[in-house]
Structures are given as structure tokens and as C-alpha cells.
Motif scaffolding. Structure first.
Motif, PDB file in Angstrom:
ATOM      1  N   ALA A  47       0.832  -1.210   0.000  1.00 27.90           N
ATOM      2  CA  ALA A  47       0.000   0.000   0.000  1.00 27.90           C
ATOM      3  C   ALA A  47       0.863   1.255   0.000  1.00 27.90           C
ATOM      4  CB  ALA A  47      -0.926  -0.007   1.208  1.00 27.90           C
ATOM      5  N   CYS A  48       2.010   1.194  -0.629  1.00 33.57           N
ATOM      6  CA  CYS A  48       2.940   2.327  -0.628  1.00 33.57           C
ATOM      7  C   CYS A  48       2.280   3.563  -1.225  1.00 33.57           C
ATOM      8  CB  CYS A  48       4.185   1.974  -1.427  1.00 33.57           C
ATOM      9  SG  CYS A  48       5.389   3.311  -1.526  1.00 33.57           S
ATOM     10  N   ALA A 114      -9.995  -3.294   4.440  1.00 34.94           N
ATOM     11  CA  ALA A 114     -10.330  -3.702   3.075  1.00 34.94           C
ATOM     12  C   ALA A 114      -9.406  -3.054   2.055  1.00 34.94           C
ATOM     13  CB  ALA A 114     -11.790  -3.354   2.774  1.00 34.94           C
ATOM     14  N   SER A 115      -9.043  -1.804   2.290  1.00 36.92           N
ATOM     15  CA  SER A 115      -8.168  -1.102   1.356  1.00 36.92           C
ATOM     16  C   SER A 115      -6.765  -1.708   1.361  1.00 36.92           C
ATOM     17  CB  SER A 115      -8.108   0.386   1.708  1.00 36.92           C
ATOM     18  OG  SER A 115      -7.301   1.093   0.782  1.00 36.92           O
ATOM     19  N   ALA A 332       0.048   3.023   6.097  1.00 37.72           N
ATOM     20  CA  ALA A 332       1.064   2.006   5.784  1.00 37.72           C
ATOM     21  C   ALA A 332       2.438   2.642   5.677  1.00 37.72           C
ATOM     22  CB  ALA A 332       0.694   1.287   4.486  1.00 37.72           C
ATOM     23  N   GLY A 333       2.496   3.837   5.097  1.00 34.42           N
ATOM     24  CA  GLY A 333       3.766   4.546   5.008  1.00 34.42           C
ATOM     25  C   GLY A 333       4.301   4.924   6.377  1.00 34.42           C
ATOM     26  N   GLN A 334       3.422   5.393   7.260  1.00 31.45           N
ATOM     27  CA  GLN A 334       3.833   5.751   8.623  1.00 31.45           C
ATOM     28  C   GLN A 334       4.417   4.536   9.347  1.00 31.45           C
ATOM     29  OE1 GLN A 334       3.783   8.547  10.488  1.00 31.45           O
ATOM     30  NE2 GLN A 334       2.815   9.970   9.076  1.00 31.45           N
ATOM     31  N   ILE A 335       3.783   3.380   9.149  1.00 30.63           N
ATOM     32  CA  ILE A 335       4.257   2.158   9.804  1.00 30.63           C
ATOM     33  C   ILE A 335       5.627   1.771   9.270  1.00 30.63           C
ATOM     34  CG2 ILE A 335       3.809  -0.317  10.053  1.00 30.63           C
ATOM     35  CD1 ILE A 335       0.798   0.400  10.098  1.00 30.63           C
ATOM     36  N   SER A 336       5.821   1.897   7.962  1.00 32.46           N
ATOM     37  CA  SER A 336       7.125   1.575   7.368  1.00 32.46           C
ATOM     38  C   SER A 336       8.223   2.457   7.952  1.00 32.46           C
ATOM     39  CB  SER A 336       7.072   1.733   5.846  1.00 32.46           C
ATOM     40  OG  SER A 336       6.223   0.768   5.254  1.00 32.46           O
ATOM     41  N   VAL A 337       7.930   3.746   8.092  1.00 34.74           N
ATOM     42  CA  VAL A 337       8.917   4.678   8.634  1.00 34.74           C
ATOM     43  C   VAL A 337       9.265   4.307  10.073  1.00 34.74           C
ATOM     44  CG1 VAL A 337       9.316   7.071   9.317  1.00 34.74           C
ATOM     45  CG2 VAL A 337       8.281   6.569   7.094  1.00 34.74           C
ATOM     46  N   ARG A 338       8.250   4.041  10.880  1.00 35.50           N
ATOM     47  CA  ARG A 338       8.503   3.694  12.276  1.00 35.50           C
ATOM     48  C   ARG A 338       9.258   2.370  12.395  1.00 35.50           C
ATOM     49  NH1 ARG A 338       6.260   6.270  16.527  1.00 35.50           N
ATOM     50  NH2 ARG A 338       4.913   8.033  16.047  1.00 35.50           N
ATOM     51  N   THR A 339       8.934   1.429  11.503  1.00 30.32           N
ATOM     52  CA  THR A 339       9.617   0.138  11.533  1.00 30.32           C
ATOM     53  C   THR A 339      11.090   0.309  11.227  1.00 30.32           C
ATOM     54  OG1 THR A 339       7.595  -1.012  10.858  1.00 30.32           O
ATOM     55  CG2 THR A 339       9.674  -2.175  10.541  1.00 30.32           C
TER      56      THR A 339
END
Length: 354
Positions: A47-48, A114-115, A332-339
Motif C-alpha cells: 500500500a505504498c 479492506a483497502s 502504511a507509510g507511517q508504519i514503514s517509517v517507524r519500523t
């Protein structure tokens, strides 16, 4: 020639992670076929939100390599777990909460799930609103019943590509649950640890409104990646949303962002925009909590929920559905950054995130 391609790709940064694609381990393939360069980028989430920019930047960098006449960019995606994964097989647990009821929290949670699933992620959805479960109805499975496998673990139901569990699928329709705190805690423990969720990139949890037992049980039971706060713009809702933010802060759960639901209304006959509840009020919660998106008030969202079809799937071209999809991708982007940041904190001397 591969070295030349990789050197060119070292000049391309991920727009959110602010590091080059090579050092992030995101280049899965870089090779030539005549004058055609083939590059495959392995994104940190399907979902980038900035996939288009990455593609254009890769094309521009590779086309500058002598001998390259054209570039074919393809994508894969691997959601990376935090240094401490949430659960066995589950990479991220995301709580969707609100300070009060009636702000559309469950609709947002269902559409986020769902998205993300439509974009290719493996997604679960837990309806933790034990007293007022609505996820089963919104997913079109109000009469389905949860069963167990041979290991006596609950088997989540599935709809729209999303695995889900809801108390509505365990108790008779219309029956009120009159439970005290210990029973709530036990139920949440079972939903989280005694369910066969399998391999998930994201487990979205629809919380009950407020700051009560269920919220505390979840934060004590599982490693949570972060929380999303859903509110409407008016001050009365924001006062309660601020309490929810404070609760997560005290529980050491990062707030990933705020969703302003029912932010405005566009009249279908005139196209005129009305700020019924005072658009933009969620910014009063503070600049440290990013605004993930503003969702317009749209009758189709309600109709789709009543019919058991998330708006992002039933009416994907509507303004509300596009806004909800945008929220999912930004999240999803926020999660990637935090990860990435948490991984680097655990491995300060490692240069490449694998």
C-alpha cells in the motif's frame, strides 16, 4: 552493467524513509536485456503511498546510464516487522480508537482493512468493541459462526480478502453482553492469542469508544505498533479524542495519526461544499499527530456498510472511498517509517535493513 545500474539506483531515495533504495535492500532485480533495463523494487508495503514517485525516480536515474534505451520497472512488496513483532506471524497490530461513539470509527477500521487487503497486504480485523460489535455486519457476515481447528484455536472468518473475528459471530443476535472487566480481559486474550490468525502484515483492531478496560487489556496483551484516532471536527468530539490520545500516551502506544471523519459534505446536486461540523478541527490535537486524511460525509459509506460491502470496494471512485484509501496508504507509510527507525535503533551499526 549491473554495477552501473546499482550505482544509479543508489541515487534514488525512498521518499518516506529518506534513504537510498540500494542500502534499504529494496532492489530485487537490476539487469539489462539489450537496451532495456529491468528493475524490480521490493516495497516496504504493497500500500505504498508514493509508488508512482519511486517509479518515476527509478526510471530517470536508470535512463541516465549509458547504453540504457528504456526501463521496465516492476514492484513487489514485503512488509517488514518491527524489531519486536506483535504476535507470532503478525507483523503489526494497529488500534483504531476514538474518544466517543458516533464518529464512524468502525466504518474507518473496516475500510482501512479492506483497502490494505485490496492493495495486496495480508490483513486481519479484530472487532474488540465487545458491547457493540458491528464489524460482522459491515463485512457482510452477520449470521456466520466462528469455529475452531483441531488445536482448539478459533478460525477467523473471511470476507473481502480480510480475516476477521467479532463477538457478533459468537453470541446470539441482539443479545446484550453484561460483563465486568475480568471477563472482557479474558475475551480479548482469546481473540488475540487463541485465534489462528496465520501470517498477517497488519492486524487492525476496532476498539470500543472511550478509554476503558478493553483498551488497557490490549495494550497489556500484545506489542502494538501504534494507534489511529478517529474523530469528527467539532470541539465536543475533539475534547474526547484528546482523552484517547492521552490514554495511548500513558500506555506507551505511539499515535500514528488522526482521521477526521465526516469532515465536510459535498452536495450532489450543486457540488457545493458544506463544513457541517467545522472542517479541520482535528489539527487542534497538535502537530505531533499527523492528519492521515479528511473523509467527507457520504451517504454511500453508510449504505455500503449496511449492505456489508466496504465503500473502498463497493464505490472505489467516490470521494469518500478515495479518501479512505488514501488514509490506508498513508498509514502504511507511517508504519514503514517507524519500523525502519525501530530497526535501526536496535541495530545501530547495521547499514542495510534486510
Amino acid at each position: 552493467m549491473r554495477d552501473a545500474l546499482m550505482n544509479a539506483l543508489k541515487t534514488v531515495n525512498d521518499p518516506e524513509l529518506h534513504r537510498d533504495l540500494v542500502s534499504l535492500g529494496m532492489i530485487e532485480r537490476a539487469e539489462m536485456d539489450g537496451g532495456l533495463a529491468h528493475v524490480k523494487v521490493n516495497l516496504t508495503t504493497p500500500a505504498c503511498p508514493l509508488k508512482g514517485k519511486i517509479e518515476s525516480d527509478v526510471r530517470a536515474a536508470v535512463l541516465a546510464v549509458p547504453g540504457v534505451q528504456d526501463v521496465r520497472v516492476t514492484f513487489g512488496a514485503t512488509v517488514r516487522a518491527a524489531a519486536q513483532p506483535a504476535l507470532p506471524g503478525v507483523k503489526h497490530v494497529v488500534l483504531v480508537g476514538s474518544g466517543k461513539g458516533g464518529v464512524g470509527k468502525s466504518s474507518v477500521a473496516v475500510n482501512l482493512a479492506a483497502s490494505l487487503a485490496r492493495d495486496g497486504a495480508r490483513v486481519g480485523l479484530l472487532d474488540a468493541d465487545v458491547y457493540g460489535p458491528s464489524v460482522a455486519h459491515m463485512m457482510g457476515q452477520p449470521a456466520a459462526r466462528i469455529t475452531a481447528n483441531e488445536d482448539r484455536k478459533m478460525l477467523p472468518l473471511e470476507a473481502h480478502g480480510v480475516k476477521f473475528l467479532s463477538m457478533a459471530n459468537l453470541s446470539p443476535a441482539g443479545q446484550a453482553l453484561v460483563w465486568r472487566g475480568p471477563m472482557l480481559h479474558s475475551a480479548i486474550q482469546q481473540f488475540i492469542k487463541d485465534a489462528a490468525w496465520g501470517e498477517l502484515d497488519y492486524l487492525i483492531v476496532d476498539l470500543p469508544p472511550g478509554t476503558g478496560d478493553v483498551q488497557l487489556s490490549l495494550t497489556q496483551t500484545v506489542q502494538v505498533t501504534g494507534a489511529v484516532i478517529v474523530t469528527t471536527p467539532q470541539d465536543v468530539a475533539l475534547i474526547d479524542a484528546a482523552r484517547a490520545v492521552d490514554m495511548f500516551r500513558k500506555a506507551s502506544v505511539p499515535v500514528l495519526g488522526v482521521v477526521e471523519n465526516m469532515s465536510y459534505f459535498v452536495a450532489p446536486d450543486t457540488g457545493h461544499t458544506y463544513d457541517i461540523f467545522g472542517r479541520g478541527g482535528s489539527r487542534k490535537l497538535g502537530s505531533e499527530y499527523p492528519l492521515l486524511g479528511e473523509i467527507p460525509l457520504d451517504v454511500e459509506v453508510r449504505q455500503d456498510a449496511d449492505q456489508g460491502a466496504p465503500a473502498v470496494l463497493a464505490h472505489p471512485d467516490s470521494a469518500a472511498a478515495q479518501a479512505l484509501a488514501g488514509v490506508a496508504r498513508t498509514l502504511a507509510g507511517q508504519i514503514s517509517v517507524r519500523t525502519l527507525h525501530s530497526t535501526l535503533a536496535e541495530l545501530p551499526d547495521q547499514l542495510t535493513v534486510v
